[in-house]
Design a protein around this motif. Structure first.
Motif, PDB file in Angstrom:
ATOM      1  N   LEU A   1      21.798  65.245  58.794  1.00 46.87           N
ATOM      2  CA  LEU A   1      20.619  65.162  57.945  1.00 46.87           C
ATOM      3  C   LEU A   1      20.127  63.731  57.799  1.00 46.87           C
ATOM      4  CD1 LEU A   1      21.695  67.634  55.122  1.00 46.87           C
ATOM      5  CD2 LEU A   1      20.251  68.091  57.114  1.00 46.87           C
ATOM      6  N   GLY A   2      18.841  63.618  57.549  1.00 45.26           N
ATOM      7  CA  GLY A   2      18.214  62.309  57.369  1.00 45.26           C
ATOM      8  C   GLY A   2      16.727  62.431  57.596  1.00 45.26           C
ATOM      9  N   SER A   3      16.066  61.300  57.794  1.00 46.79           N
ATOM     10  CA  SER A   3      14.624  61.353  58.074  1.00 46.79           C
ATOM     11  C   SER A   3      14.350  62.122  59.358  1.00 46.79           C
ATOM     12  CB  SER A   3      14.053  59.938  58.170  1.00 46.79           C
ATOM     13  OG  SER A   3      14.725  59.198  59.175  1.00 46.79           O
TER      14      SER A   3
ATOM     15  N   GLY B   1      14.523  64.790  55.543  1.00 45.69           N
ATOM     16  CA  GLY B   1      13.163  65.159  55.875  1.00 45.69           C
ATOM     17  C   GLY B   1      12.130  64.129  55.467  1.00 45.69           C
ATOM     18  N   HIS B   2      12.535  63.123  54.706  1.00 43.52           N
ATOM     19  CA  HIS B   2      11.622  62.072  54.260  1.00 43.52           C
ATOM     20  C   HIS B   2      12.119  60.725  54.778  1.00 43.52           C
ATOM     21  CE1 HIS B   2       9.430  64.696  51.409  1.00 43.52           C
ATOM     22  NE2 HIS B   2      10.595  65.291  51.293  1.00 43.52           N
ATOM     23  N   HIS B   3      11.213  59.753  54.803  1.00 39.15           N
ATOM     24  CA  HIS B   3      11.570  58.430  55.299  1.00 39.15           C
ATOM     25  C   HIS B   3      12.069  57.522  54.185  1.00 39.15           C
ATOM     26  CE1 HIS B   3      10.056  59.062  59.378  1.00 39.15           C
ATOM     27  NE2 HIS B   3       9.017  59.689  58.844  1.00 39.15           N
TER      28      HIS B   3
ATOM     29  N   ASP C   1      25.419  60.172  49.496  1.00 38.67           N
ATOM     30  CA  ASP C   1      24.666  59.556  50.587  1.00 38.67           C
ATOM     31  C   ASP C   1      23.670  60.542  51.175  1.00 38.67           C
ATOM     32  OD1 ASP C   1      24.040  57.487  52.452  1.00 38.67           O
ATOM     33  OD2 ASP C   1      25.246  58.527  53.951  1.00 38.67           O
ATOM     34  N   ILE C   2      24.071  61.812  51.285  1.00 35.14           N
ATOM     35  CA  ILE C   2      23.157  62.841  51.797  1.00 35.14           C
ATOM     36  C   ILE C   2      21.952  62.984  50.874  1.00 35.14           C
ATOM     37  CG2 ILE C   2      22.900  65.308  52.276  1.00 35.14           C
ATOM     38  CD1 ILE C   2      25.849  65.295  53.168  1.00 35.14           C
ATOM     39  N   VAL C   3      22.221  63.023  49.565  1.00 36.09           N
ATOM     40  CA  VAL C   3      21.128  63.144  48.589  1.00 36.09           C
ATOM     41  C   VAL C   3      20.225  61.914  48.637  1.00 36.09           C
ATOM     42  CG1 VAL C   3      20.571  63.345  46.142  1.00 36.09           C
ATOM     43  CG2 VAL C   3      22.494  64.639  47.088  1.00 36.09           C
ATOM     44  N   ALA C   4      20.830  60.734  48.767  1.00 36.32           N
ATOM     45  CA  ALA C   4      20.058  59.490  48.777  1.00 36.32           C
ATOM     46  C   ALA C   4      19.130  59.399  49.988  1.00 36.32           C
ATOM     47  CB  ALA C   4      21.002  58.288  48.758  1.00 36.32           C
ATOM     48  N   GLN C   5      19.510  60.062  51.082  1.00 38.53           N
ATOM     49  CA  GLN C   5      18.689  59.998  52.292  1.00 38.53           C
ATOM     50  C   GLN C   5      17.406  60.804  52.172  1.00 38.53           C
ATOM     51  OE1 GLN C   5      19.301  57.951  54.915  1.00 38.53           O
ATOM     52  NE2 GLN C   5      20.909  57.267  53.531  1.00 38.53           N
TER      53      GLN C   5
END
Length: 363
Positions: A42-44, A329-331, A322-326
């Motif tokens: 997961l991430g941007s 789907g958003h930059h 860290d997953i939540v902070a990323q």
């Protein structure tokens, strides 16, 4: 070892039985692996699980962009999250036992503030180390420099708190004194910022938000060595921490060298909290909450069980943060310190309300 315990027959002491709930330990191990993979996915940019597994197993990926993102960005960040969660949890566990205070932690007793002050000396007091980029350009020397500054700063504050604990026997008063000491350090740094250059202030403020993505692969090697050294000292001190649960007077009567043990705990906590604070910024909640969660889940006060379980559970929670902070789907990326506070505060309140006899873990 012989100097620490003059003639203590550890096997004859009535310490908690070493009966860890292996099902929980195994579950924690799998949770770390699960959220590690999820953090890499997961991430941007969302990367398929199959591609992440192929990259982790050395098979590479046909998509060069995915390969670069996972290898150069997400893997160092995820490993930093594991190290940060483990280090802060173990340091909090040691401090709660040392001060016999359920609310003790790196941030509450001023250890994090001390590490921040050490970093502030580098970022605000000199014109050479003003950002993660500048530190990275200094190479290994810069990595050791910031770790040394943060560790010394945290050690000085922890020594001051321990010195005060010799005169102040009330844990609540000691906690208040620790908070005031932390506020004093923050005030000094704030005044320092007022007279600093705008660029230095901006770099330092960004650092205080907390980030797991500012650690390069070269820095990660140094950080790993320091954290492993601190955790190794915590493992060595496990039996001594069990003795401290029985009270300092009783431990001393059994031949435990309190001064040497406290020095070991100071060194371990300073390395763990100082190194993480230096590279990732001040991160709250983890050091206070995770030890209580481990005690509640495993129903034990034996540090031979709590130290490894704190490493695993702390790593899991930090990966989740860290997953939540990323913001998948958003930059945009949220400050990790804010996420740990949002997720952790309700957990701490739940633990305190559910475990009404929380002080019994320290007696």
């Amino acid at each position: 070892m012989a100097e620490i315990t003059k003639s203590i027959p550890f096997d004859d002491l009535e310490l908690p039985a070493l009966t860890p709930k292996f099902s929980w330990i195994v579950a924690m191990i799998f949770s770390v692996l699960f959220f590690l993979v999820l953090d890499l996915v997961l991430g941007s940019v969302t990367i398929p699980v199959t591609e992440v597994i192929k990259i982790l197993t050395g098979q590479g990926s046909e998509n060069i962009a995915w390969l670069t993102i996972v290898q150069n960005i997400r893997i160092p960040k995820a490993l930093t999250a594991i190290l940060a969660g483990s280090a802060l949890s173990v340091s909090g566990l040691q401090m709660q036992t040392l001060f016999r205070n359920p609310l003790a932690g790196p941030s509450v007793l001023g250890v994090t503030s001390g590490a921040s002050f050490g970093v502030a000396i580098l970022m605000l007091g000199t014109g050479h180390v003003t950002s993660n980029v500048a530190i990275r350009q200094l190479g290994i020397g810069g990595s050791w420099l910031i770790i040394l500054a943060a560790a010394i700063g945290s050690a000085i504050v922890l020594l001051m708190v321990i010195g005060l604990s010799l005169r102040i026997r009330d844990n609540v008063i000691l906690l208040i004194v620790g908070l005031m000491l932390s506020n004093l350090i923050i005030a000094v740094v704030s005044i320092w910022q007022y007279f600093s250059e705008p660029e230095q202030i901006q770099d330092y403020l960004m650092w205080t938000f907390g980030s797991l993505g500012g650690v390069s692969s070269a820095q990660l090697n140094i950080l790993s060595i320091v954290i492993l050294m601190g955790i190794a000292l915590a493992f060595i001190s496990s039996k001594f921490l069990n003795l401290l649960l029985l009270g300092e007077s009783y431990a001393a009567s059994m031949g435990l060298n309190l001064k040497v043990v406290k020095i070991l705990i100071i060194i371990s906590t300073s390395l763990l909290a100082g190194a993480i604070t230096g590279f990732c910024g001040p991160i709250g909640f983890i050091g206070i909450a995770v030890p209580h969660l481990c005690r509640a889940v495993l129903n034990t006060s034996d540090h031979r069980v709590l130290v490894p379980s704190c490493c695993l559970l702390g790593a899991t929670i930090m990966l989740v943060c860290d997953i939540v902070a990323q913001l998948p789907g958003h930059h945009s990326v949220l400050p990790i310190n804010a996420v740990t506070a949002i997720i952790g505060s309700p957990v701490v309140m739940w633990v305190i309300l559910k475990q009404k006899n929380i002080r019994s873990s320290f007696s």
